[in-house]
Design a protein around this motif. Structure first.
Motif, PDB file in Angstrom:
ATOM      1  N   TYR A   1      24.680  29.286  93.856  1.00 31.90           N
ATOM      2  CA  TYR A   1      23.511  28.809  94.242  1.00 31.90           C
ATOM      3  C   TYR A   1      23.229  27.313  94.339  1.00 31.90           C
ATOM      4  N   VAL A   2      22.415  27.889  95.434  1.00 30.41           N
ATOM      5  CA  VAL A   2      20.925  26.723  95.529  1.00 30.41           C
ATOM      6  C   VAL A   2      20.014  26.305  95.221  1.00 30.41           C
ATOM      7  N   LEU A   3      19.836  25.835  94.243  1.00 27.56           N
ATOM      8  CA  LEU A   3      18.063  26.133  93.570  1.00 27.56           C
ATOM      9  C   LEU A   3      17.528  25.010  94.589  1.00 27.56           C
ATOM     10  N   SER A   4      16.127  25.228  94.616  1.00 27.10           N
ATOM     11  CA  SER A   4      15.151  24.193  95.328  1.00 27.10           C
ATOM     12  C   SER A   4      14.747  22.836  94.259  1.00 27.10           C
ATOM     13  N   PRO A   5      14.559  22.213  94.594  1.00 26.38           N
ATOM     14  CA  PRO A   5      13.680  21.279  93.805  1.00 26.38           C
ATOM     15  C   PRO A   5      13.063  21.294  92.322  1.00 26.38           C
ATOM     16  N   SER A   6      11.881  22.147  93.062  1.00 19.24           N
ATOM     17  CA  SER A   6      10.512  23.056  92.051  1.00 19.24           C
ATOM     18  C   SER A   6      11.821  23.433  91.349  1.00 19.24           C
ATOM     19  N   ALA A   7      12.350  24.655  91.315  1.00 14.15           N
ATOM     20  CA  ALA A   7      13.272  26.022  90.868  1.00 14.15           C
ATOM     21  C   ALA A   7      13.809  25.074  90.044  1.00 14.15           C
ATOM     22  N   ARG A   8      15.175  24.735  90.472  1.00 14.66           N
ATOM     23  CA  ARG A   8      16.134  23.130  88.989  1.00 14.66           C
ATOM     24  C   ARG A   8      14.841  22.636  88.145  1.00 14.66           C
ATOM     25  N   SER A   9      13.734  22.034  89.117  1.00 19.64           N
ATOM     26  CA  SER A   9      12.826  21.217  87.402  1.00 19.64           C
ATOM     27  C   SER A   9      12.378  22.072  86.323  1.00 19.64           C
ATOM     28  N   ALA A  10      11.632  23.245  86.981  1.00 22.81           N
ATOM     29  CA  ALA A  10      11.388  24.727  86.403  1.00 22.81           C
ATOM     30  C   ALA A  10      13.118  24.937  84.767  1.00 22.81           C
ATOM     31  N   TRP A  11      14.242  24.975  85.765  1.00 18.47           N
ATOM     32  CA  TRP A  11      15.221  25.456  85.483  1.00 18.47           C
ATOM     33  C   TRP A  11      15.321  24.276  83.676  1.00 18.47           C
ATOM     34  N   LEU A  12      15.214  22.976  84.688  1.00 12.64           N
ATOM     35  CA  LEU A  12      15.248  21.953  83.515  1.00 12.64           C
ATOM     36  C   LEU A  12      14.338  22.112  82.321  1.00 12.64           C
ATOM     37  N   GLY A  13      13.297  21.499  82.822  1.00 15.43           N
ATOM     38  CA  GLY A  13      12.461  22.490  81.416  1.00 15.43           C
ATOM     39  C   GLY A  13      12.074  23.674  80.908  1.00 15.43           C
ATOM     40  N   LEU A  14      12.931  24.304  80.643  1.00 10.45           N
ATOM     41  CA  LEU A  14      12.737  25.558  79.949  1.00 10.45           C
ATOM     42  C   LEU A  14      14.354  25.182  79.145  1.00 10.45           C
TER      43      LEU A  14
END
Length: 186
Positions: A1-14
């Motif tokens: 999968y390719v995560l959008s920059p915002s989804a990717r940033s939120a993933w890291l935050g979690l």
């Protein structure tokens, strides 16, 4: 999968918080068990909304039990600081659903939601790209002697081409990573 920059940033935050890691693991385990269920686009949309709003309430829609679902901790400013540190230290990270995350690890129950790397190229695969890897783990509240020994041990191993892996916890794990990064082969 390719995560959008915002989804990717939120993933890291979690992934930076204990409750966030548990929440991501729960959803990753569900996606691994039934990847064709179509839940992944909903997860990515919720993560993008979380990054935009900073409010974990947007994640409630992913829980069939609604308001009873335990929401993870999330701090956007902490995540931005972490992204800055990763960039400044030439480190990168791979989220669980992304290309490059080791497939064997992705299939393991409780797999880490993110892997942090330093160096060029793809993540080595034990048995294919590298012949040896070792996990150096121990107490988070390690003694100074314990930390020094873990660092020296990992530095010596990495200098001989052994890949040092562990969970980035404080104490022994962090000391081992510091030692591996100090080696010439690191």
């Amino acid at each position: 999968y390719v995560l959008s920059p915002s989804a990717r940033s939120a993933w890291l935050g979690l992934a930076l918080t204990a409750t966030g890691r548990r929440w991501l693991r729960h959803h990753c385990d569900g996606l691994r068990d039934d990847p064709a269920a179509g839940a992944f686009p909903a997860l990515l949309n919720a993560l993008a909304a979380l990054w935009r709003s900073g409010d974990t309430a947007v994640l409630r829609a992913l829980h069939p039990e609604g308001a009873r679902g335990v929401l993870p901790d999330f701090d956007a400013s902490r995540t931005r600081r972490c992204l800055g540190i990763l960039h400044a230290s030439a480190c990168r990270w791979i989220a669980w659903p992304e290309h490059g995350y080791p497939e064997a690890l992705r299939q393991a129950p409780g797999a880490p939601p993110a892997l942090f790397l330093r160096g060029a190229g793809a993540l080595p695969r034990v048995g294919e790209d590298c012949t040896a890897a070792v996990a150096v783990v121990g107490a988070r509240g390690a003694t100074p002697t314990g930390r020094a020994l873990a660092e020296a041990f990992a530095q010596a191993l990495a200098a001989r081409g052994v890949h040092v892996v562990s969970g980035l916890a404080r104490g022994i794990d962090a000391a081992a990573h510091a030692g591996a990064l100090r080696s010439r082969s690191g």
